[in-house]
Design an enzyme around this catalytic site. Structure first.
Site, PDB file in Angstrom:
ATOM      1  N   LYS A 110       5.342  -2.772   3.748  1.00 51.58           N
ATOM      2  CA  LYS A 110       4.031  -3.255   3.026  1.00 51.58           C
ATOM      3  C   LYS A 110       3.873  -2.344   1.914  1.00 51.58           C
ATOM      4  O   LYS A 110       4.145  -1.287   2.024  1.00 51.58           O
ATOM      5  CB  LYS A 110       3.011  -3.437   4.155  1.00 51.58           C
ATOM      6  CG  LYS A 110       1.702  -4.222   3.732  1.00 51.58           C
ATOM      7  CD  LYS A 110       2.223  -5.711   4.183  1.00 51.58           C
ATOM      8  CE  LYS A 110       0.965  -6.735   4.031  1.00 51.58           C
ATOM      9  NZ  LYS A 110       1.330  -7.783   4.832  1.00 51.58           N
TER      10      LYS A 110
HETATM   11  N1  GLU Z   1       2.021 -10.688   3.310  1.00 47.69           N
HETATM   12  C1  GLU Z   1       2.492 -11.980   3.859  1.00 47.69           C
HETATM   13  C2  GLU Z   1       2.574 -11.316   5.367  1.00 47.69           C
HETATM   14  O1  GLU Z   1       1.565 -10.668   5.891  1.00 47.69           O
HETATM   15  C3  GLU Z   1       3.660 -12.491   3.671  1.00 47.69           C
HETATM   16  C4  GLU Z   1       4.869 -11.509   3.367  1.00 47.69           C
HETATM   17  C5  GLU Z   1       6.104 -11.841   3.044  1.00 47.69           C
HETATM   18  O2  GLU Z   1       6.421 -13.189   2.469  1.00 47.69           O
HETATM   19  O3  GLU Z   1       7.098 -10.931   2.872  1.00 47.69           O
HETATM   20  O4  GLU Z   1       3.151 -11.813   6.421  1.00 47.69           O
END
Ligand code: GLU
Length: 421
Positions: A110
């Site tokens: 993240k």
């Molecule tokens: N931000 C989204 C999540 O928390 C998508 C992450 C992604 O597609 O890599 O799952």
């Protein structure tokens, strides 16, 4: 999940406590526990951005990779004033489990920048994005770590990240980031994917719990990409959406809100539901306590707490946001017999279609929206069924069942790869 509350309450401590409960039940070795509790890599960047008036502002950003044993790190980037290293650590760890629950070949990551993007002009936002992308360019890449949208980021921002990375390399590298616009290697269905996955999970959970979807009263907290699409799909499936909420507060109508009207209204009012007509205004987080059958937090972490959990009236909670329920609230819901379908399963549709986008970019071969939605449906249903079976087998709640599946897959990969050197 019965979890001991950590002394310092923060998202990372919450995430570690959730992991510990699963590790305990799985009887994981002490060495595996030590490894999986910690993020593999944490990058902190402080960087200057030139504002439109010529002054310079300093910003702080992060990129955390939790585990990469099942595949490249994967996870979104958020732009928010409340971003912190511990929040990003927690979100990265949750991504590892999420990818493992739906069994796609990614680890977890993240990123985030401490910024209120609404206070920036478009050109300032672009410069901030490009500089942040440059600062983290050493750790991201199509084979190493693939960002995506999250809170307050969108396809345009992903296009800037892709372009910046590509400029450094001298050729286009679309697979470095997912959630891009269709015109530059984005995937059909990606915009809708998280909401569609939440809808599929809700439908499957309702089948098991004998809650008829038709006429079920639904409250969705959060009206961004995930919340608005979830509300629309449930509305189309015959649910009665009685409550909506965004940063301007909650809106409740026991006879149902016309979600399409609310979508139009927010589009015409700067993306906000402020003063939504034909609904009672509910202050702050009050919407979470209003009468309903299905409650769907689709905003931020830590919304359902020990303070409000005793007053929640829902029969079922579906976590569309990441980490919306504190561990203390989770224990209260468990004791009250209110099932909570966890984030790592319920909102995994987004990263699942991100996986499809990445695969399409690597092959330069694109699928139709129908193919995407069909494959998403299959993965979400299969994953829900696996978690449901685990829940019955282990006689536990949905969160622990999902963790047992996810953690055992990551532990197995970590174990079989062994420790280097
Ligand atoms: N931000 C989204 C999540 O928390 C998508 C992450 C992604 O597609 O890599 O799952």
């Amino acid at each position: 999940m019965a979890i001991k509350e950590p002394e310092v309450m923060n998202p990372y401590a919450q995430a570690v406590a959730q992991f510990d409960a699963a590790a305990e039940r799985l009887n994981l070795s002490p060495s595996l526990r030590k490894i999986l509790r910690k993020p593999k890599r944490e990058l902190i960047v402080n960087f200057p951005v030139r504002m439109d008036d010529g002054t310079i502002e300093m910003y702080t950003g992060y990129r955390v990779q939790h585990n990469v044993n099942r595949g490249p790190a994967k996870g979104g980037i958020r732009f928010d004033s409340n971003v912190s290293l511990d929040e990003v650590r927690a979100l990265a760890m949750w991504m590892t489990w999420k990818c493992a629950v739906v069994n796609i070949p990614f680890g977890g990551a993240k990123g985030g920048v401490i910024v209120d993007p609404h206070a920036l002009s478009r050109t300032e936002l672009e410069r901030l994005t490009r500089r942040y992308a440059t600062e983290i360019a050493g750790v991201i890449g199509p084979e190493s770590d693939i960002p995506a949208p999250d809170v307050n980021t969108n396809p345009q921002i992903m296009a800037w990240i892709m372009d910046t990375y590509s400029m450094h390399h001298g050729y286009s590298v679309p697979a470095v980031v997912t959630g891009k616009p269709l015109s530059v290697g984005g995937s059909e269905g990606r915009m809708e994917a998280t909401g569609r996955g939440v809808y599929i999970t809700t439908r499957e959970a309702c089948k098991v719990l004998d809650i008829p979807l038709k006429g079920a009263r639904v409250i969705v907290q959060g009206f961004g990409n995930v919340g608005s699409i979830t509300a629309r799909l449930l509305h189309e499936a015959g649910c009665k959406v009685v409550g909506l909420a965004d940063v301007t507060g909650g809106y409740y109508n026991k006879n149902g809100i016309d979600v399409k009207m609310a979508l139009r209204y927010s589009q015409e009012h700067g993306g906000l539901l402020k003063d939504l007509p034909h609904a009672e205004h509910v202050e702050g987080k009050g919407i979470l306590e209003m009468p309903c059958d299905i409650l769907i937090p689709a905003a931020l972490e830590g919304q359902l707490t020990e303070e409000n959990a005793p007053r929640v009236q829902a029969k079922l909670i579906i976590e569309a946001a990441n980490g919306p329920t504190t561990n203390e609230a989770d224990a209260i819901f468990h004791a009250r017999g209110i099932p909570v379908v966890p984030d790592i399963l319920a909102n995994a549709g987004g990263v699942t279609v991100s996986y499809f986008e990445w695969v399409q970019d690597l092959q330069h071969f694109f699928w139709t929206e129908h193919e995407i939605n069909e494959r998403l449906e299959r993965i979400m249903v299969r994953s829900f069924e696996a978690v449901e079976a685990k829940r019955e087998e282990q006689n536990c709640d949905y969160r622990l069942a999902a963790y047992l599946l996810a953690v055992s897959r990551v532990a197995e990969a970590t174990q079989v790869r062994g420790i280097y050197p």
